[in-house]
Structure formats: C-alpha cells, structure tokens
Design an enzyme around this catalytic site. Structure first.
Site, mmCIF file in Angstrom:
data_model
loop_
_atom_site.group_PDB
_atom_site.id
_atom_site.type_symbol
_atom_site.label_atom_id
_atom_site.label_comp_id
_atom_site.label_asym_id
_atom_site.label_seq_id
_atom_site.Cartn_x
_atom_site.Cartn_y
_atom_site.Cartn_z
ATOM 1 C CE LYS A 113 -104.541 48.626 -32.726
ATOM 2 N NZ LYS A 113 -103.209 48.337 -32.260
ATOM 3 C CE LYS A 128 -100.519 43.624 -38.264
ATOM 4 N NZ LYS A 128 -99.307 43.898 -39.036
ATOM 5 C CE LYS A 142 -97.176 39.472 -30.227
ATOM 6 N NZ LYS A 142 -96.142 39.911 -31.189
#
Ligand code: TRP
Length: 339
Positions: free
Chosen positions: A203, A206, A121
């Site tokens: 994967k 979202k 991140k």
C-alpha cells in the site's frame, strides 16, 4: 431540523477521522479524502483530526501542530465544506477523553492485547509501549459513539477497531438500556487502494521508508513527474488493466482514472500503442495538473489563520453540542450524580 438527502430521506450520520501525522499521500486522497467530499451530499458528516490518537507514538510538538492545520487546510481545499459538515480537532472536545474513560470499564485487557495494530506498533516502538497505544481502540470507540454515527468509512486496517467499537456499544446497551447507535463499518472496494509506485504489492503509505514510491499531496510538479517516471512497470509493453499480471501498470491506471475522471476503458484506448515511458509521463502530468490548484488553495488557506481558527471554533462548538449530550446520557445511566 433534520437534514435530508437527495432522495428526501433523513441523512444518515457518518463519522471519520484522520491522524495528523506525516504528510498525506495521493493514496489517502483517492482512498479517503475524495470520498469524504463526495459523501457530504448523502450523509450528515462529522470529520475529526485525531491528534489525541497521534500522541500514542512520540510526535515532535511543532510538527504535530503544523500537520494539524495542514490537514485542515487540505481538507477544505479538497472541497470538504465546513458549513455543511462538522470539521474539528479531537482535543478541542473534552468529551472524547471522558467517554473513553467510561468505555475503558467496558473493555477487557485481553481484547486490547490481541489487537493486530497494537501488536504491530508495539514491535515497531518497543521502547514506548505506553497505555495509550493499547487503549487506542477505546478512544476510537468513544469518537464514533459520541456522535451517534451510523456509518464509519475506514480502511481495512481499522476493521478490528471498528468491530471492537460495535462490541463495546452493544455491551453498554445491554448493561443499561439502548444508549449508543451501533455503527456500521464501510470498507473501500478492492482496487480503491493505491499501491507504492516502486512496489505496487504494498500500500502507498505516508510512513514508507523510501519516499520515491510515495506521492505526497504537497509534492511539487517536478518531483511528482520524476516519481511517476521511475514507477515500476511490468513485462510487455501494453497499457492494459490487469492487476494480476500487470500490477504496476494497473496501479498507474487506477491513479490516472482517479485524477482524470476517465474510465479504465477510456484510458486503455487513449494509451493504446504508447510505450510505458510516454504513459508514465502522462500520468505524472495529469496528477501534477490536478494537484496544482489544490496546493495553491491549501497555501492560501494556511496563510489565513483567522479563517482557519474560525472554522475550528465553529466545528468544536458544533461537535461539543452532540458529544456532550451523549456523554451526559451515559453519566446518568451509570449513576454519576449530575447537577
Ligand atoms: N484510527 C484511525 C486511523 O488511523 C483514525 C481514527 C481515529 C478514526 N478515530 C476514528 C477513524 C474514528 C474512524 C473513526 O486511520
């Protein structure tokens, strides 16, 4: 009184939380939400909407607010029963921030700097490497430890955070006396993870750049069917479950079984001799049919603010009862003078 499970034993305590960022996907549904509803029978469940975790990356305030209620309504629409479990918003229970502060003093800077998600991140949000981003796992430890959770189902991406929560609990217990329950992480079996429709090796996420490979829980029927029609398949023309050689078809079969309730073997028989086109259409229609009632129930709930606010008030009150009792025990042990 202690709740009992089907076998008549005391129910174990389970904790789980989701960040109300972006719309949830059918991957979240298959990997988490469906199980969260099922686990209410076996466990005493506490489910949080982790809005305090969400602000570690910048959010648009109106969207954060809207997503928070939208997740709540979706959970209830999917059968998570606010009467049977504790369903609440993290920021409604001040104990999370308070315990996180204490646990910070039992956590080393070096441990936090080494966290994979922090490093990822930080790279992704290089202009905003804030303290909260680094402290994220400590807040997560506070979430879990406040409720004496024995079982925490999480994705493998959260494994490191769960291990740290366990380490912090043990560290505190050793420094004082047994205070925290040391939680067990429960990780989904491989295969429970749904891949992106355009790249099944990734994967379904979202926050993916290309949303054509992601089916959102609030996508309309036409969009859902279009996305499945475009899904990548593999060479050959046989609908067979073989993740190694047929990752695309196998991923679609996993989605199909999750929404139809059929087994892989049943599905293979059903689609024997079908072309990929017909198979993909059938998967899309099945998903759309299954989501339609969930979507209309979610919409109905979202238009009933009074009911949702009642659920949240009740959930926060219940959560506070357990959380404040743990926090008070911690404050006593560390020597905070209490009135
Ligand atoms: N970090 C988790 C995620 O992004 C969400 C979360 C916050 C969580 N607090 C938690 C999960 C406590 C389990 C337990 O998926």
């Amino acid at each position: 009184m202690e709740e009992v499970n089907a076998a008549g034993g005391a129910k174990k305590k389970l904790y789980s939380a989701v960040q109300p960022t972006n719309a949830l996907t059918i991957g979240n549904y298959i990997g988490a939400i469906k199980n969260m509803a099922a686990m209410q029978d076996e466990y005493e469940c506490v489910y949080a909407i982790a809005n305090m975790h969400a602000i570690t990356v910048r959010q648009v305030p109106a969207e954060l607010r809207r997503n928070t209620l939208s997740v709540l309504a979706l959970y209830v629409a999917c059968g998570i029963d606010p009467e049977r479990c504790t369903l609440y918003i993290q920021s409604h229970v001040p104990c999370h921030a308070e315990l996180a502060w204490v646990l910070n003093t039992f956590t080393y800077v070096g441990e936090m700097e080494r966290m994979t998600q922090f490093k990822d991140k930080s790279a992704k949000h290089a202009d905003n490497i804030n303290m909260g981003l680094m402290d994220y796992p400590v807040l997560m430890a506070a979430d879990i430890l406040l409720y004496n959770a024995e079982v925490v189902p999480v994705g493998v991406d959260q494994r490191q955070h769960l291990e740290i929560a366990r380490d912090i609990a043990v560290r505190f217990n050793n420094a004082y006396s047994p205070t925290f329950v040391v939680p067990e992480g429960v990780y989904p079996k491989v295969g429970a993870k749904i891949g992106d429709l355009l790249d099944p090796s990734k994967k379904m996420s979202k926050s993916s750049e290309n949303t054509n490979g992601t089916v959102f829980m609030n996508d309309g029927r036409d969009v859902i069917i279009k996305k499945f029609k475009r899904a990548v398949t593999d060479s050959g023309n046989e609908v067979r479950y073989d993740p190694e050689n047929k990752p695309g078809v196998s991923n679609l079969l996993s989605v199909y079984t999750a929404f139809s309730g059929k087994s892989i073997a049943e599905a293979e028989r059903e689609f024997a001799g079908c072309g990929y086109g017909q198979f993909k259409l059938a998967v899309g229609e099945t998903v759309a049919d299954a989501l339609a009632p969930v979507q209309s129930e979610q919409a109905r709930l979202l238009s009933d603010k009074e009911y949702l606010n009642g659920v949240l008030k009740d959930g926060a009150a219940r959560a506070y009862k357990t959380a404040s009792s743990t926090l008070s025990k911690v404050y006593r042990k560390i020597g905070f003078y209490q009135l």
